[in-house]
Design an enzyme around this catalytic site. Sequence first.
Site, PDB file in Angstrom:
ATOM      1  N   GLY A  53       0.741  -1.289   0.057  1.00  0.00           N
ATOM      2  CA  GLY A  53      -0.067   0.084  -0.046  1.00  0.00           C
ATOM      3  C   GLY A  53       0.898   1.355  -0.082  1.00  0.00           C
ATOM      4  O   GLY A  53       2.053   1.281   0.414  1.00  0.00           O
ATOM      5  N   CYS A  80       5.152  -6.199   1.606  1.00  0.00           N
ATOM      6  CA  CYS A  80       5.420  -5.105   1.506  1.00  0.00           C
ATOM      7  C   CYS A  80       4.953  -4.161   2.730  1.00  0.00           C
ATOM      8  O   CYS A  80       5.202  -4.396   3.921  1.00  0.00           O
ATOM      9  CB  CYS A  80       5.196  -4.546   0.125  1.00  0.00           C
ATOM     10  SG  CYS A  80       6.188  -2.977  -0.068  1.00  0.00           S
ATOM     11  N   TYR A  81       3.956  -3.150   2.381  1.00  0.00           N
ATOM     12  CA  TYR A  81       3.118  -2.623   3.497  1.00  0.00           C
ATOM     13  C   TYR A  81       2.669  -3.692   4.415  1.00  0.00           C
ATOM     14  O   TYR A  81       2.656  -3.442   5.826  1.00  0.00           O
ATOM     15  CB  TYR A  81       2.337  -1.731   2.809  1.00  0.00           C
ATOM     16  CG  TYR A  81       1.450  -0.567   3.939  1.00  0.00           C
ATOM     17  CD1 TYR A  81       2.120   0.161   4.597  1.00  0.00           C
ATOM     18  CD2 TYR A  81       0.153  -1.296   4.635  1.00  0.00           C
ATOM     19  CE1 TYR A  81       1.448   0.905   5.574  1.00  0.00           C
ATOM     20  CE2 TYR A  81      -0.394  -0.557   5.565  1.00  0.00           C
ATOM     21  CZ  TYR A  81       0.100   0.542   6.032  1.00  0.00           C
ATOM     22  OH  TYR A  81      -0.479   1.319   6.915  1.00  0.00           O
ATOM     23  N   HIS A 167       7.723  -7.904  -3.843  1.00  0.00           N
ATOM     24  CA  HIS A 167       6.367  -8.565  -4.410  1.00  0.00           C
ATOM     25  C   HIS A 167       6.441  -9.940  -5.011  1.00  0.00           C
ATOM     26  O   HIS A 167       7.083  -9.827  -6.276  1.00  0.00           O
ATOM     27  CB  HIS A 167       5.834  -7.249  -5.350  1.00  0.00           C
ATOM     28  CG  HIS A 167       5.537  -6.080  -4.849  1.00  0.00           C
ATOM     29  ND1 HIS A 167       4.208  -5.741  -4.059  1.00  0.00           N
ATOM     30  CD2 HIS A 167       6.290  -5.057  -4.516  1.00  0.00           C
ATOM     31  CE1 HIS A 167       4.340  -4.554  -3.574  1.00  0.00           C
ATOM     32  NE2 HIS A 167       5.438  -4.225  -3.581  1.00  0.00           N
ATOM     33  N   GLU A 169       3.945 -11.154  -6.368  1.00  0.00           N
ATOM     34  CA  GLU A 169       2.942 -11.476  -7.370  1.00  0.00           C
ATOM     35  C   GLU A 169       3.198 -10.916  -8.844  1.00  0.00           C
ATOM     36  O   GLU A 169       2.574 -11.155  -9.702  1.00  0.00           O
ATOM     37  CB  GLU A 169       1.545 -10.789  -6.961  1.00  0.00           C
ATOM     38  CG  GLU A 169       1.855  -9.133  -6.621  1.00  0.00           C
ATOM     39  CD  GLU A 169       2.509  -8.750  -5.421  1.00  0.00           C
ATOM     40  OE1 GLU A 169       3.128  -9.531  -4.812  1.00  0.00           O
ATOM     41  OE2 GLU A 169       2.331  -7.547  -5.074  1.00  0.00           O
ATOM     42  N   ASP A 225     -14.271  -7.837 -24.065  1.00  0.00           N
ATOM     43  CA  ASP A 225     -14.867  -7.729 -22.733  1.00  0.00           C
ATOM     44  C   ASP A 225     -16.166  -7.483 -22.835  1.00  0.00           C
ATOM     45  O   ASP A 225     -17.113  -8.182 -21.943  1.00  0.00           O
ATOM     46  CB  ASP A 225     -14.116  -6.520 -22.105  1.00  0.00           C
ATOM     47  CG  ASP A 225     -12.703  -6.510 -22.191  1.00  0.00           C
ATOM     48  OD1 ASP A 225     -12.000  -7.617 -22.407  1.00  0.00           O
ATOM     49  OD2 ASP A 225     -11.876  -5.511 -22.192  1.00  0.00           O
ATOM     50  N   LYS A 364      -7.411  -9.601 -18.912  1.00  0.00           N
ATOM     51  CA  LYS A 364      -8.019 -10.052 -20.267  1.00  0.00           C
ATOM     52  C   LYS A 364      -7.812 -11.125 -20.481  1.00  0.00           C
ATOM     53  O   LYS A 364      -8.752 -11.970 -21.017  1.00  0.00           O
ATOM     54  CB  LYS A 364      -6.968  -9.111 -21.305  1.00  0.00           C
ATOM     55  CG  LYS A 364      -7.636  -9.141 -22.647  1.00  0.00           C
ATOM     56  CD  LYS A 364      -8.574  -8.048 -22.683  1.00  0.00           C
ATOM     57  CE  LYS A 364      -8.998  -7.804 -24.118  1.00  0.00           C
ATOM     58  NZ  LYS A 364      -9.571  -6.236 -24.057  1.00  0.00           N
TER      59      LYS A 364
END
Length: 508
Positions: A53, A80-81, A167, A169, A225, A364
Site C-alpha cells: 500500500g 511490503c506494507y 512483491h 505477485e 470484454d 484480459k
Amino acid sequence: MENVVIIDCGSQFTQLIARRVREMNIHSVVLSWDARRERVAEFNPKGIIISGGPDSVNDPDAIAVDRRVLDMGAPVLGICYGMQLLAKTLGGAVASGERSEYGVTRVRRSGDSRLLEGLPEELEVLMSHGDRVTSLPEGFRATASTEGGVTAATEDRAGHFFGLQFHPEVVHTEHGRDVLRRFLFDICGCAGDWRLEDWVEGAVADIRRQVGEGRVVCGLSGGVDSSVAAALVNRAIGSRLTCIFVDHGLMRLNEAKHVVASYSGMGLSVRHVDASALFLDRLAGVTDPERKRRIIGGLFIDVFDAEAAKIGAVDWLLQGTIYPDVIESGRRKGAVLIKSHHNVGGLPEHMKLRLLEPLRDLFKDEVRAIGRLIGVPEDIVDRQPFPGPGLAVRCLGEITRERLDALREADAIFREELRRAKLYDGIWQSFCVLLPVRTVGVMGDSRTYSEVVALRAVNSQDAMTADWVRIPPEVLDVTARRICNEVRGVNRVVLDVTSKPPATIEWE
Ligand code: XMP
C-alpha cells in the site's frame, strides 16, 4: 468452498495477487483494509494475505488492519506494507524514509525458512518501498535480506506469520509464484480444487441477485470484454438484457458489419445504431487526446440514454470494464490517472441507471478463458483488444473522414500482411497510427508532401506492461511498400519500438 482472504491496503498489485491465487485454483476474496474480524470470518479463510500500500505505517493516520484478524488461526502473509504492518503491530519497529528501494534488487536467503524452502540462495525480486523493518517482533527471524541489509523476508517460529518486503505477485520477481504456492499449499494447506467454471457459476448467481427482476442494457463494442460480459448476463437473465451496438464511425475496415453478424449468431438481442455522423461532427477540429476521449465517452452515454429510453424501464447498464481499465483510470485510492478509458467513469446524474460490471476484477486473458467456457465464438474471443474510442486515438491530430479512411486502409494492409506471415494470431495488439506530420517524399518524378503512418505491434499478458514485437524485416518491408503505394496521403512508414512502460500501447 476454500477461501483465501486478501486484505487490500491500497496497492496497485492487489488484484494481481488475487489473480495469482486464482491461477493456483484457489478462490480468493479481496476485502478492504478496514474489514473487521467478523467480516473476514464469514469466509472461513485458510490463509490471509495483507497487500502492499502507499501509506507509511509510521504516519499517524496510516491504515491499519483489525488486530483480531491476525489471530484467527489462518496463516498470515504480509507483502511490503503488509509485512511492515505485521512487524509494527506485533511489536517490531519500522523506519521511514531512510533508504528506499524501487526496482529489481538481489536478495540473499539466510537460515531455514518454511516459506522460501527449495528456492535458490539468491533471488532477483521487485522491491518498491520507502520504509523498512528495523527490528523484528519477538519470535521472528529474517530469512532473506538485500545487499543493503534490509530485511526482505521474515517469519515467526510458530509458522503462523510470514512477511515479504518484495512483491512475489509480479513477473519481475524470480520464483514469485513458487513463494505464493508454498504459502498457499504447504503452509495454509489449500487443496486447489476451485475452477473457472465455479467463477462463472458464482458470477451468474451474483448477477441474478443484483439485478433481481430488473432490465439491463449493454453497450457492445465488438471487443472481447463487452461480448463476454453480455454473454454472461444473457446466461443469467436471458431476454431481460438488450444490447446496443453504437457504430461511432471509428471502427476498422468492415468491422461493424462483421461484429453485428457475430452477435446475432450468439443469440443476443442487439440494436445497431449508426451514430457515425454525430460522433465525427462533434470530433471535428479536436486534437487533444483527453478531449477526444471525453467527447466520445459523453456521446456514448447520450446515445445509450436515447436508446434505453426507447426500450423503456431499464434499470442497469452493463459494462465490460476489466481490471486494467479501473487502475489506469485512477478510480482506486492511491492510483493516478493515466488515460480516462471511456467505459469507466460516472454516468450523468439524470441517467438513473446502475452500473453492472461483472468482469471488473479480471484480467484480459481470464476474460478470454471465461468467454471460451461460455461459448462466445472464437473469432470474438481471439480478437485483439480494440480501444473504446476506436480509431480516434490512433488518428493523431484532427479527425476527418479522409484521414480515417487512410488509416483504415493502412491498418487493413498491416493486418493482411501479418496474417499472410502467420504472425497476427500470436500478437496481442497490432495496428497503425496516422501521424499529423508531413514529410517530403518522391513518387515517380514528383515531390510528395504527405503524412506518416506508424506501425505498432506489442505483446502483453494483461495490458499493464507490453513489449514491442520484433516483426521480421521482410514483413515490415512489404507492409511499408504497400501502404505508401496504396494509401492516398501517406508517403512514409515508421516502426514504434517502445515498450510499456515508458510508452502506453495506444499513442493517445
Ligand atoms: P494503453 O494505451 O493505456 O492501453 O497502454 C491498454 C489497453 O487498453 C486499451 N485501451 C482502451 N480500452 N477503452 C477501452 O476499452 C479505452 O478508452 C481504451 N484506451 C486504451 C488499449 O488498446 C490496450 O489494449
